[in-house]
Design a protein around this motif. Sequence first.
Motif, PDB file in Angstrom:
ATOM      1  N   UNK A 169    -126.094 -16.956  61.031  1.00  0.00           N
ATOM      2  CA  UNK A 169    -127.458 -17.171  60.539  1.00  0.00           C
ATOM      3  C   UNK A 169    -127.543 -17.682  59.106  1.00  0.00           C
ATOM      4  N   UNK A 170    -126.402 -17.823  58.456  1.00  0.00           N
ATOM      5  CA  UNK A 170    -126.443 -18.268  57.055  1.00  0.00           C
ATOM      6  C   UNK A 170    -126.407 -19.791  56.985  1.00  0.00           C
ATOM      7  N   UNK A 171    -126.989 -20.330  55.923  1.00  0.00           N
ATOM      8  CA  UNK A 171    -126.910 -21.770  55.719  1.00  0.00           C
ATOM      9  C   UNK A 171    -125.480 -22.123  55.320  1.00  0.00           C
ATOM     10  N   UNK A 172    -125.092 -23.335  55.617  1.00  0.00           N
ATOM     11  CA  UNK A 172    -123.746 -23.769  55.271  1.00  0.00           C
ATOM     12  C   UNK A 172    -123.564 -23.687  53.754  1.00  0.00           C
ATOM     13  N   UNK A 173    -122.383 -23.244  53.347  1.00  0.00           N
ATOM     14  CA  UNK A 173    -122.040 -23.062  51.922  1.00  0.00           C
ATOM     15  C   UNK A 173    -122.819 -21.926  51.267  1.00  0.00           C
ATOM     16  N   UNK A 174    -123.588 -21.188  52.072  1.00  0.00           N
ATOM     17  CA  UNK A 174    -124.326 -20.061  51.488  1.00  0.00           C
ATOM     18  C   UNK A 174    -123.912 -18.754  52.140  1.00  0.00           C
ATOM     19  N   UNK A 175    -122.818 -18.793  52.908  1.00  0.00           N
ATOM     20  CA  UNK A 175    -122.388 -17.593  53.608  1.00  0.00           C
ATOM     21  C   UNK A 175    -122.034 -16.502  52.601  1.00  0.00           C
ATOM     22  N   UNK A 176    -122.350 -15.244  52.906  1.00  0.00           N
ATOM     23  CA  UNK A 176    -121.930 -14.154  52.020  1.00  0.00           C
ATOM     24  C   UNK A 176    -120.408 -14.198  51.852  1.00  0.00           C
ATOM     25  N   UNK A 177    -119.954 -14.092  50.623  1.00  0.00           N
ATOM     26  CA  UNK A 177    -118.515 -14.190  50.360  1.00  0.00           C
ATOM     27  C   UNK A 177    -117.951 -12.831  49.964  1.00  0.00           C
ATOM     28  N   UNK A 178    -116.767 -12.534  50.534  1.00  0.00           N
ATOM     29  CA  UNK A 178    -116.124 -11.274  50.168  1.00  0.00           C
ATOM     30  C   UNK A 178    -115.380 -11.487  48.854  1.00  0.00           C
ATOM     31  N   UNK A 179    -115.705 -10.646  47.911  1.00  0.00           N
ATOM     32  CA  UNK A 179    -115.140 -10.765  46.584  1.00  0.00           C
ATOM     33  C   UNK A 179    -113.945  -9.863  46.416  1.00  0.00           C
ATOM     34  N   UNK A 180    -114.035  -8.721  47.087  1.00  0.00           N
ATOM     35  CA  UNK A 180    -113.002  -7.694  46.972  1.00  0.00           C
ATOM     36  C   UNK A 180    -113.035  -6.884  48.236  1.00  0.00           C
ATOM     37  N   UNK A 181    -111.857  -6.520  48.732  1.00  0.00           N
ATOM     38  CA  UNK A 181    -111.834  -5.682  49.928  1.00  0.00           C
ATOM     39  C   UNK A 181    -110.593  -4.811  49.861  1.00  0.00           C
ATOM     40  N   UNK A 182    -110.748  -3.512  49.839  1.00  0.00           N
ATOM     41  CA  UNK A 182    -109.572  -2.630  49.868  1.00  0.00           C
ATOM     42  C   UNK A 182    -109.801  -1.515  50.880  1.00  0.00           C
ATOM     43  N   UNK A 183    -108.716  -1.165  51.529  1.00  0.00           N
ATOM     44  CA  UNK A 183    -108.792  -0.061  52.481  1.00  0.00           C
ATOM     45  C   UNK A 183    -107.872   1.034  51.989  1.00  0.00           C
ATOM     46  N   UNK A 184    -108.384   2.251  51.908  1.00  0.00           N
ATOM     47  CA  UNK A 184    -107.526   3.380  51.562  1.00  0.00           C
ATOM     48  C   UNK A 184    -107.689   4.419  52.664  1.00  0.00           C
ATOM     49  N   UNK A 185    -107.134   5.590  52.460  1.00  0.00           N
ATOM     50  CA  UNK A 185    -107.131   6.609  53.500  1.00  0.00           C
ATOM     51  C   UNK A 185    -108.461   6.828  54.203  1.00  0.00           C
ATOM     52  N   UNK A 186    -109.539   7.008  53.403  1.00  0.00           N
ATOM     53  CA  UNK A 186    -110.795   7.425  54.033  1.00  0.00           C
ATOM     54  C   UNK A 186    -111.919   6.421  53.911  1.00  0.00           C
ATOM     55  N   UNK A 187    -111.629   5.307  53.258  1.00  0.00           N
ATOM     56  CA  UNK A 187    -112.748   4.379  53.081  1.00  0.00           C
ATOM     57  C   UNK A 187    -112.323   2.923  52.974  1.00  0.00           C
ATOM     58  N   UNK A 188    -113.306   2.097  53.246  1.00  0.00           N
ATOM     59  CA  UNK A 188    -113.130   0.670  53.043  1.00  0.00           C
ATOM     60  C   UNK A 188    -114.092   0.284  51.923  1.00  0.00           C
ATOM     61  N   UNK A 189    -113.560  -0.271  50.846  1.00  0.00           N
ATOM     62  CA  UNK A 189    -114.426  -0.673  49.730  1.00  0.00           C
ATOM     63  C   UNK A 189    -114.573  -2.183  49.754  1.00  0.00           C
ATOM     64  N   UNK A 190    -115.818  -2.616  49.579  1.00  0.00           N
ATOM     65  CA  UNK A 190    -116.053  -4.060  49.699  1.00  0.00           C
ATOM     66  C   UNK A 190    -117.054  -4.518  48.644  1.00  0.00           C
ATOM     67  N   UNK A 191    -116.834  -5.708  48.117  1.00  0.00           N
ATOM     68  CA  UNK A 191    -117.813  -6.326  47.226  1.00  0.00           C
ATOM     69  C   UNK A 191    -118.175  -7.673  47.825  1.00  0.00           C
ATOM     70  N   UNK A 192    -119.469  -7.880  48.025  1.00  0.00           N
ATOM     71  CA  UNK A 192    -119.926  -9.120  48.666  1.00  0.00           C
ATOM     72  C   UNK A 192    -120.912  -9.830  47.755  1.00  0.00           C
ATOM     73  N   UNK A 193    -120.791 -11.156  47.710  1.00  0.00           N
ATOM     74  CA  UNK A 193    -121.763 -11.975  46.981  1.00  0.00           C
ATOM     75  C   UNK A 193    -122.494 -12.873  47.960  1.00  0.00           C
TER      76      UNK A 193
END
Length: 508
Positions: free
Chosen positions: A48-72
């Motif tokens: 559903x996003x416009x081309x070149x406007x897709x949400x971008x993942x800036x940071x993604x880490x997985x540890x024991x109990x969580x997934x941390x994500x930063x999206x722009x």
Amino acid sequence: MEEKQGVVKDVRLRVSADLHLSRELRGDEVEKVAEYAVSSFPSIFSRGALKDEEPRINELTVSGEKLSITVESGRRVRAHEAVKRARKALSEELGPKMGLGVRGISVKSFEVTFIGDCLREVKLPFAKKVEKIKEGMKYWLDVNESDLYSQVPDRIISLFLEKQEEHAAAREVHKIVWRSSEKPVKYAADPGPLLDEEGWVKRFYPGIWYYLQPYANLLRILENMIVEKVAKPLGFQEVVLPKLIPLEVAKKKGHLAGIPSEMLYVCEPGSREVSYFEDYTDLVKVLNEPRPEVLKQFLKEPVFTLPYAQCEPFYELFAGETLNLDNPPVKLYDRSGFSFRHEAGGLRSLERLTAFTRIEIVYLGRPEDVAETRDRLIENYLSILDKTLDMEVRSAEVTPVWMAHAGVVKDVSRNVSATFDIEAYLPFRGDRESEWLEIANASVHYDKYVDWFNIKERKGREVWTGCSGNGLERWVYAFLARHGFNVENWPVEVKRLWASYKPPIMDT
Ligand code: ATP
Ligand code: ZN
Ligand code: MG
């Protein structure tokens, strides 16, 4: 000097969040989760996003109990929407495979950047910090998981856009559409003070009056004329609409957001027991004063507003219902006013009141029927005013108040006009350039209230509503400003219905 208006060119979001997993990851599960996220999130986010406007993942880490994500992201598929999609995808994919779910989301940071020139710094709810930056204005929001799921960030963004446009909308449009002939001035005084002196009315409280026999008589003559010659010929039928408006209904109509400072509110007592009020009643007895500041402590929070527009309950009548547009349009009127307004500082005589009566005319149906009905109402009003009542009147296309009342400032691009006002000339005030008083109006609301009140149509066809209000006190005022108090000089139709009266009992 006019302030330059801000134009928002783009909105950028940056959201960091932790997705808490339902259990601790074991062995190679950390890697598997990370692999899944990295490989599948980008396509999930870009739906559903416009081309070149897709949400971008800036940071993604997985540890024991969580997934941390930063999206722009840009404004179409927003970063927080991406976070919600990530949660759903994780649960759906890993649930069956690993018996894994997402327990919750903590939002670690939520940044919104409005890009544009001349943006004004405005107050926004949940904003903990704001900074003017080179590109525009940046806000840090303090929102939580449940806010993400109830569209709170989106409404905050809309609110910013709305506040940028606000003072542009304050400039009212006023375009004269029709005017009656100029009529010779035969009375040149302000009827306001005379109404009082002649014993037609008596002041009860600022903006609230007793309507004594002659005033009530004239008001009812004009009221009946509107019922008989404006509403009934178009097939309108009488109903009595409720006069206490629950806050929820006022909210749906947009009043709580748009005109909270212009309404009056009603509270329930803190308890049904008289004994609950003992401290208060004792004080009233001892001090012999009403002491509202003490009374306040014995009341609950407000539950109702008093009717502001009088048509609020009409839309609620159909809330959640499914209509059938094959049936004829709904055409009703309510003459069981008062309406109430907190007109800050602007009270004037019997013209701008706190409590005023009106016939509220309401309609709902197919767009073409609603537009046609509104136009016919305007014709009928103008006809009785110009011909039967021999008044000098005009109609004008104006900025729709029903939108302003809801704090909606954006114009809707439609080819049907939203609102026409009907104005009467007040000779005692001066020249014809400016001295006109609005006495009635009629609107179409397009599908706005149908949307806000969640009204459905069985085949999904577009339904419109409309309403028309008229301040009966304004009709009386404008009538007297034109014809004066000598009944002999009045139009025949009014003279015929006029009943003589005995003056009130007071010795003046
Ligand atoms: P105004 O600009 O004169 O304040 P409005 O745009 O607020 O009027 P509406 O909200 O459209 O008025 O209300 C419908 C009608 O109710 C008006 O045409 C007018 O006749 C009447 N009216 C509105 N406010 C008052 C008031 N304070 N006292 C008496 N009549 C009123
Ligand atoms: Zn209305
Ligand atoms: Mg007003």
